[in-house]
Motif scaffolding. Structure first.
Motif, mmCIF file in Angstrom:
data_model
loop_
_atom_site.group_PDB
_atom_site.id
_atom_site.type_symbol
_atom_site.label_atom_id
_atom_site.label_comp_id
_atom_site.label_asym_id
_atom_site.label_seq_id
_atom_site.Cartn_x
_atom_site.Cartn_y
_atom_site.Cartn_z
ATOM 1 N N HIS A 49 -0.502 21.506 -3.367
ATOM 2 C CA HIS A 49 0.915 21.197 -3.598
ATOM 3 C C HIS A 49 1.153 20.851 -5.068
ATOM 4 O O HIS A 49 2.081 21.361 -5.711
ATOM 5 N N ASP A 50 0.295 19.974 -5.605
ATOM 6 C CA ASP A 50 0.445 19.574 -7.005
ATOM 7 C C ASP A 50 0.194 20.744 -7.950
ATOM 8 O O ASP A 50 0.853 20.879 -8.988
ATOM 9 N N ALA A 51 -0.781 21.597 -7.578
ATOM 10 C CA ALA A 51 -1.124 22.748 -8.422
ATOM 11 C C ALA A 51 0.065 23.699 -8.524
ATOM 12 O O ALA A 51 0.475 24.098 -9.626
ATOM 13 N N ILE A 52 0.636 24.066 -7.380
ATOM 14 C CA ILE A 52 1.717 25.045 -7.412
ATOM 15 C C ILE A 52 2.983 24.431 -7.980
ATOM 16 O O ILE A 52 3.776 25.118 -8.651
ATOM 17 N N ASP A 53 3.169 23.136 -7.785
ATOM 18 C CA ASP A 53 4.321 22.449 -8.368
ATOM 19 C C ASP A 53 4.230 22.480 -9.899
ATOM 20 O O ASP A 53 5.221 22.792 -10.585
ATOM 21 N N MET A 54 3.042 22.207 -10.427
ATOM 22 C CA MET A 54 2.831 22.241 -11.866
ATOM 23 C C MET A 54 3.064 23.653 -12.415
ATOM 24 O O MET A 54 3.720 23.836 -13.446
ATOM 25 N N LEU A 74 -9.223 31.387 -5.040
ATOM 26 C CA LEU A 74 -8.096 30.556 -4.623
ATOM 27 C C LEU A 74 -6.914 30.756 -5.572
ATOM 28 O O LEU A 74 -5.755 30.724 -5.154
ATOM 29 N N GLY A 75 -7.207 30.994 -6.833
ATOM 30 C CA GLY A 75 -6.147 31.309 -7.784
ATOM 31 C C GLY A 75 -5.402 32.584 -7.411
ATOM 32 O O GLY A 75 -4.228 32.753 -7.731
ATOM 33 N N GLY A 76 -6.088 33.498 -6.726
ATOM 34 C CA GLY A 76 -5.441 34.714 -6.233
ATOM 35 C C GLY A 76 -4.436 34.406 -5.133
ATOM 36 O O GLY A 76 -3.391 35.054 -5.022
ATOM 37 N N TYR A 77 -4.746 33.407 -4.315
ATOM 38 C CA TYR A 77 -3.817 32.945 -3.281
ATOM 39 C C TYR A 77 -2.586 32.326 -3.934
ATOM 40 O O TYR A 77 -1.447 32.619 -3.558
ATOM 41 N N TYR A 78 -2.834 31.495 -4.938
ATOM 42 C CA TYR A 78 -1.725 30.896 -5.685
ATOM 43 C C TYR A 78 -0.903 31.986 -6.402
ATOM 44 O O TYR A 78 0.323 31.923 -6.453
ATOM 45 N N ALA A 79 -1.595 32.963 -6.974
ATOM 46 C CA ALA A 79 -0.907 34.040 -7.696
ATOM 47 C C ALA A 79 -0.036 34.858 -6.751
ATOM 48 O O ALA A 79 1.037 35.336 -7.133
ATOM 49 N N THR A 80 -0.493 35.016 -5.506
ATOM 50 C CA THR A 80 0.304 35.722 -4.499
ATOM 51 C C THR A 80 1.599 34.955 -4.231
ATOM 52 O O THR A 80 2.670 35.535 -4.089
ATOM 53 N N TYR A 81 1.488 33.631 -4.181
ATOM 54 C CA TYR A 81 2.675 32.789 -4.003
ATOM 55 C C TYR A 81 3.628 32.971 -5.191
ATOM 56 O O TYR A 81 4.833 33.170 -5.014
#
Length: 197
Positions: A49-54, A74-81
């Motif tokens: 949550h904090d990672a994607i918020d930042m 995991l960064g690929g998952y975030y990048a997909t978001y």
């Protein structure tokens, strides 16, 4: 025709950092060949949550049409978001597809790959945070390029390929989770897809 990329975000994987080999290789290429490209590779906090918020706050004023994101594991998952929210170009390097399931076994004290003296605690609530950021099928799948290794020892290549059915996929017969030959075999393809200024 997409405009050339003016802003590039790099998101590292679980237990990783901006000091990862792939992050440093991309940073070096940007510095040497694309000095006008705005580059950001933040140290992501353990909380999803904090990672994607930042991240979303950091790119709030970036131009959607000329920004791109690269994410590993995991960064690929975030990048997909990020791609789902902005419709920007995205490059995914052995992207995590079901991290809420796969990271359950990592709840507890963890060390950072590049500095074993550095610890963080992966909390049970982080699993719920990962579930909360699942995005469905991407509205612009053609703007996604995934490099997926059949030899990935951490993630299932079948799941990775199935997650991005209408995207550009470079499926490697061998390889490993770290994409050890990234600089030599894949960096040029990544930069060509990103199409930086």
């Amino acid at each position: 025709m997409d405009p050339q990329t003016t802003h590039l975000l790099y998101l590292h994987g679980f237990r990783s950092s901006p000091r990862s080999t792939k992050a440093r290789v991309v940073a070096d290429r940007v510095a040497r060949r694309h000095p006008n490209l705005q580059w950001w590779c933040p140290q992501l906090p353990p909380s999803p949550h904090d990672a994607i918020d930042m991240v979303m706050k950091g790119i709030a004023h970036w131009p959607r049409k000329s920004m791109a994101v690269v994410g590993s594991s995991l960064g690929g998952y975030y990048a997909t978001y990020v791609a789902g929210m902005t419709r920007c170009r995205a490059v995914l390097l052995n992207p995590a597809v079901h991290p809420a399931r796969d990271l359950m076994r990592y709840i507890g004290d963890q060390t950072v790959w590049h500095d074993p003296a550095e610890h963080f605690y992966f909390r049970p609530e982080y699993i719920h945070e990962l579930r909360a950021m699942e995005v469905g099928p991407l509205t612009r799948p053609e703007r996604v390029f995934a490099i997926i290794a059949k030899g990935d020892e951490a993630l299932d290549w079948h799941e990775m390929s199935a997650r991005y059915p209408d995207s550009n996929i470079k499926l490697l017969e061998g390889g490993d989770h770290a994409l050890s030959d990234f600089e030599k075999a894949h960096l040029d393809d990544v930069m060509a897809f990103i199409n930086p200024i």
